[in-house]
Write a protein that holds these residues in place. Structure first.
Motif, mmCIF file in Angstrom:
data_model
loop_
_atom_site.group_PDB
_atom_site.id
_atom_site.type_symbol
_atom_site.label_atom_id
_atom_site.label_comp_id
_atom_site.label_asym_id
_atom_site.label_seq_id
_atom_site.Cartn_x
_atom_site.Cartn_y
_atom_site.Cartn_z
ATOM 1 N N UNK A 50 6.491 3.557 0.630
ATOM 2 C CA UNK A 50 6.295 2.456 -0.304
ATOM 3 C C UNK A 50 7.121 1.218 -0.042
ATOM 4 N N UNK A 51 7.848 1.183 1.036
ATOM 5 C CA UNK A 51 8.745 0.057 1.298
ATOM 6 C C UNK A 51 7.993 -1.244 1.547
ATOM 7 N N UNK A 52 6.760 -1.154 2.029
ATOM 8 C CA UNK A 52 5.999 -2.354 2.364
ATOM 9 C C UNK A 52 4.842 -2.587 1.389
ATOM 10 N N UNK A 53 4.892 -1.958 0.250
ATOM 11 C CA UNK A 53 3.800 -2.025 -0.720
ATOM 12 C C UNK A 53 3.880 -3.285 -1.573
ATOM 13 N N UNK A 90 -5.030 -15.161 7.655
ATOM 14 C CA UNK A 90 -5.357 -16.534 8.028
ATOM 15 C C UNK A 90 -5.769 -16.649 9.494
ATOM 16 N N UNK A 91 -5.080 -15.945 10.358
ATOM 17 C CA UNK A 91 -5.287 -16.123 11.800
ATOM 18 C C UNK A 91 -6.395 -15.244 12.359
ATOM 19 N N UNK A 92 -6.544 -14.042 11.804
ATOM 20 C CA UNK A 92 -7.465 -13.078 12.403
ATOM 21 C C UNK A 92 -8.550 -12.580 11.451
ATOM 22 N N UNK A 93 -8.581 -13.125 10.247
ATOM 23 C CA UNK A 93 -9.672 -12.803 9.333
ATOM 24 C C UNK A 93 -9.662 -11.398 8.775
ATOM 25 N N UNK A 94 -8.493 -10.758 8.712
ATOM 26 C CA UNK A 94 -8.412 -9.432 8.104
ATOM 27 C C UNK A 94 -8.577 -9.533 6.591
ATOM 28 N N UNK A 95 -9.077 -8.489 6.009
ATOM 29 C CA UNK A 95 -9.165 -8.397 4.554
ATOM 30 C C UNK A 95 -7.770 -8.166 3.969
ATOM 31 N N UNK A 96 -7.373 -8.996 3.015
ATOM 32 C CA UNK A 96 -6.065 -8.821 2.391
ATOM 33 C C UNK A 96 -5.981 -7.474 1.680
ATOM 34 N N UNK A 97 -7.065 -7.075 1.045
ATOM 35 C CA UNK A 97 -7.055 -5.792 0.336
ATOM 36 C C UNK A 97 -6.853 -4.637 1.312
ATOM 37 N N UNK A 98 -7.514 -4.729 2.467
ATOM 38 C CA UNK A 98 -7.354 -3.671 3.469
ATOM 39 C C UNK A 98 -5.922 -3.608 3.977
ATOM 40 N N UNK A 99 -5.349 -4.765 4.297
ATOM 41 C CA UNK A 99 -3.979 -4.785 4.787
ATOM 42 C C UNK A 99 -3.000 -4.282 3.728
ATOM 43 N N UNK A 100 -3.208 -4.686 2.482
ATOM 44 C CA UNK A 100 -2.342 -4.194 1.407
ATOM 45 C C UNK A 100 -2.428 -2.676 1.290
ATOM 46 N N UNK A 125 -3.217 -0.567 3.790
ATOM 47 C CA UNK A 125 -2.566 0.030 4.955
ATOM 48 C C UNK A 125 -1.043 0.008 4.818
ATOM 49 N N UNK A 126 -0.507 -1.154 4.483
ATOM 50 C CA UNK A 126 0.951 -1.247 4.412
ATOM 51 C C UNK A 126 1.509 -0.580 3.167
ATOM 52 N N UNK A 127 0.654 -0.384 2.171
ATOM 53 C CA UNK A 127 1.084 0.432 1.037
ATOM 54 C C UNK A 127 1.302 1.880 1.436
ATOM 55 N N UNK A 128 0.584 2.317 2.458
ATOM 56 C CA UNK A 128 0.731 3.694 2.935
ATOM 57 C C UNK A 128 1.687 3.831 4.120
ATOM 58 N N UNK A 129 2.014 2.718 4.771
ATOM 59 C CA UNK A 129 2.976 2.761 5.875
ATOM 60 C C UNK A 129 4.351 3.108 5.323
ATOM 61 N N UNK A 130 5.169 3.738 6.144
ATOM 62 C CA UNK A 130 6.502 4.128 5.685
ATOM 63 C C UNK A 130 7.559 3.559 6.628
#
Length: 370
Positions: A49-52, A68-78, A80-85
Motif C-alpha cells: 500500500x505504499x504507492x496507493x 500525459x505522455x503515453x496515454x495510460x488509463x489513470x484508473x489502471x495505473x492507480x 496497479x500501484x495500489x497493489x505494488x509493494x
C-alpha cells in the motif's frame, strides 16, 4: 498499525540472482552487476500500500507522466500501484557493501569459470546447437560468447530471480536508498519502470506476472526492460518474445544485442601481453579504466609493449585497443589488450571483470565440447 503501513514478509520462490550494474545491458540496457552478488533468502520484507492513491509523491508524479505522455488509463495505473509493494529486501540489496572489499580478479573469475557452469554450458550448447549456429551466422557473434553471457548471467536459466519486477522497479524508482547518487539512480529506474509498463502493454503481459532480479532484470539473459523493448527478438518464431521460458529467444536476443552494439564478426576479443617488466609497465601506465579503445596498437608497441600473440603487427597497427587491468590483492595485476569486441561486451555490463569472465567461460565451454 494497518495492513498498509506495517512491514510484512513474503516468501521468495528461489534464489535471487543480482544483476545490478549500470551497464543497462551495457551503460544503457541490462543493468547487470559489476560484481554479481548471489543472495539466498527464505522470505522478502515488503510494505503493501505504499504507492496507493497518491500516498507517495514520486509515484503520483510518475502516474501523471504516464497518463500525459503515453496515454495510460489513470484508473489502471492507480490500481496497479495500489497493489505494488515496497520491498525492503530490494532496497537493502541495491546498496553497496558497508565495507567494500578489494577487487579481486582471481576470486571473481573462480566464481564463473568453474566445473558447474562449464558442464551446464556444455549441456546448453548441445541442446541448442542448431540455434547457436543460426545466431552465429545471422549476427556474427560466436556461439561461445552467447553461451558465456547466458552462463554468467543465470547459469543457463537456473537463477533468473524471484522478485516481482513491478515491485522491484517501483521500490527503486520511488524509494531509492539515501546514497550520493540517489537522484541519478532513481531517474534510471523510473525510465526502466516506464519501459516495463510500455512493454507489458505492447505484449499484453500481466504486470504482476513477471519475476526477475531485485534490480528488475528479466529472463535467461537478464535483460532490463529498456533492452527487452529494443533488442529482444522472437527467435523461435512462435509469435511472442519470452526470455524467461524460451532459450531460443534468449540466444537470438543476446546475439542481436551484441550485433547492434557493434560486434565485429571474425575479430578477436582480447590480445595477451608479453610478461616482461617493460610491457607490464607500459600497460600499467596506459590503463585508464575506460571501456572503449582509446589508443592504437602502434602507440603502445612503439612505447615498447610486446604481445604474446601471433598477429600481423603491420596490418593491425592502427587497431584501436584498450588496456584491461585485472587487479588481485597481494598478487601482480594482470593486463590484457581489449579490442572492439571487448568494448561491446562491456555494453552488456561495464565491468572489465564481467566482460573477460564471459569470454573465458565461453572459451572454456567450447574447449570442453571438443
Amino acid at each position: 498499525m494497518t495492513e498498509h503501513t506495517r512491514t510484512l514478509r513474503r516468501p521468495l520462490l528461489g534464489a535471487a540472482l543480482c544483476s545490478v550494474a549500470l551497464g543497462l545491458c551495457g551503460a544503457t540496457p541490462s543493468l547487470l552487476a559489476a560484481g554479481k552478488r548471489r543472495v539466498s533468502f527464505q522470505e522478502e520484507e515488503i510494505d503493501p500500500g505504499r504507492y496507493r492513491n497518491g500516498s507517495n509523491p514520486q509515484a503520483a508524479a510518475f502516474i501523471d507522466e504516464m497518463v500525459a505522455k503515453h496515454g495510460f488509463s489513470r484508473a489502471t495505473l492507480n490500481d496497479w500501484f495500489g497493489q505494488a509493494v515496497y520491498s525492503a529486501t530490494v532496497a537493502r540489496l541495491i546498496m553497496p557493501p558497508a565495507t567494500p572489499g578489494r577487487k579481486s580478479w582471481r576470486a571473481y573469475r573462480s566464481r564463473f569459470i568453474e566445473p558447474i557452469r562449464i558442464n551446464a554450458g556444455v549441456r546448453f550448447w548441445e541442446q541448442h546447437r542448431d540455434t547457436l549456429r543460426r545466431a552465429e551466422a545471422e549476427f556474427g557473434v560466436p556461439a561461445s560468447v552467447i553461451v558465456g553471457i547466458i552462463g554468467v548471467e543465470t547459469i543457463y536459466g537456473r537463477d533468473m530471480g524471484s522478485f516481482r519486477v513491478l515491485d522491484s522497479l517501483s521500490t527503486l524508482a520511488f524509494d531509492y536508498p539515501d546514497t550520493p547518487n540517489r537522484a541519478s539512480r532513481s531517474a534510471l529506474f523510473r525510465a526502466q519502470l516506464q519501459d516495463y509498463l510500455l512493454w507489458c502493454r505492447e505484449t499484453r503481459t500481466d504486470v504482476f506476472s513477471v519475476l526477475g532480479s531485485y534490480a528488475g532484470a528479466i529472463g535467461i539473459p537478464q535483460f532490463m526492460p529498456t533492452s527487452l523493448r529494443e533488442y529482444a527478438t522472437d527467435y523461435d518464431r512462435d509469435g511472442h518474445i519470452d526470455l524467461r521460458n524460451s532459450p531460443v529467444d534468449a540466444i537470438g536476443s543476446v546475439g542481436r544485442f551484441l550485433q547492434l552494439h557493434g560486434w565485429e564478426a571474425g575479430r578477436p576479443v582480447v590480445w595477451r601481453l608479453a610478461q616482461d617488466e617493460g610491457s607490464r609497465g607500459i600497460a600499467a601506465a596506459a590503463a585508464d579504466g575506460e571501456p572503449w579503445p582509446t589508443r592504437t596498437l602502434n602507440q603502445l608497441t612503439r612505447a615498447g609493449l610486446r604481445l604474446d600473440e601471433p598477429i600481423d603487427a603491420a596490418r593491425e597497427g592502427e587497431t584501436g585497443v584498450l588496456v584491461v587491468d585485472l587487479p588481485t590483492p597481494d598478487a601482480p595485476t594482470e593486463y590484457m589488450l581489449g579490442l572492439r569486441n571487448f568494448y561491446v561486451l562491456t555494453r552488456y555490463n561495464r565491468s572489465f571483470f564481467y566482460a573477460l569472465a564471459v569470454y573465458q567461460l565461453g572459451e572454456a565451454v567450447k574447449a570442453a565440447m571438443m
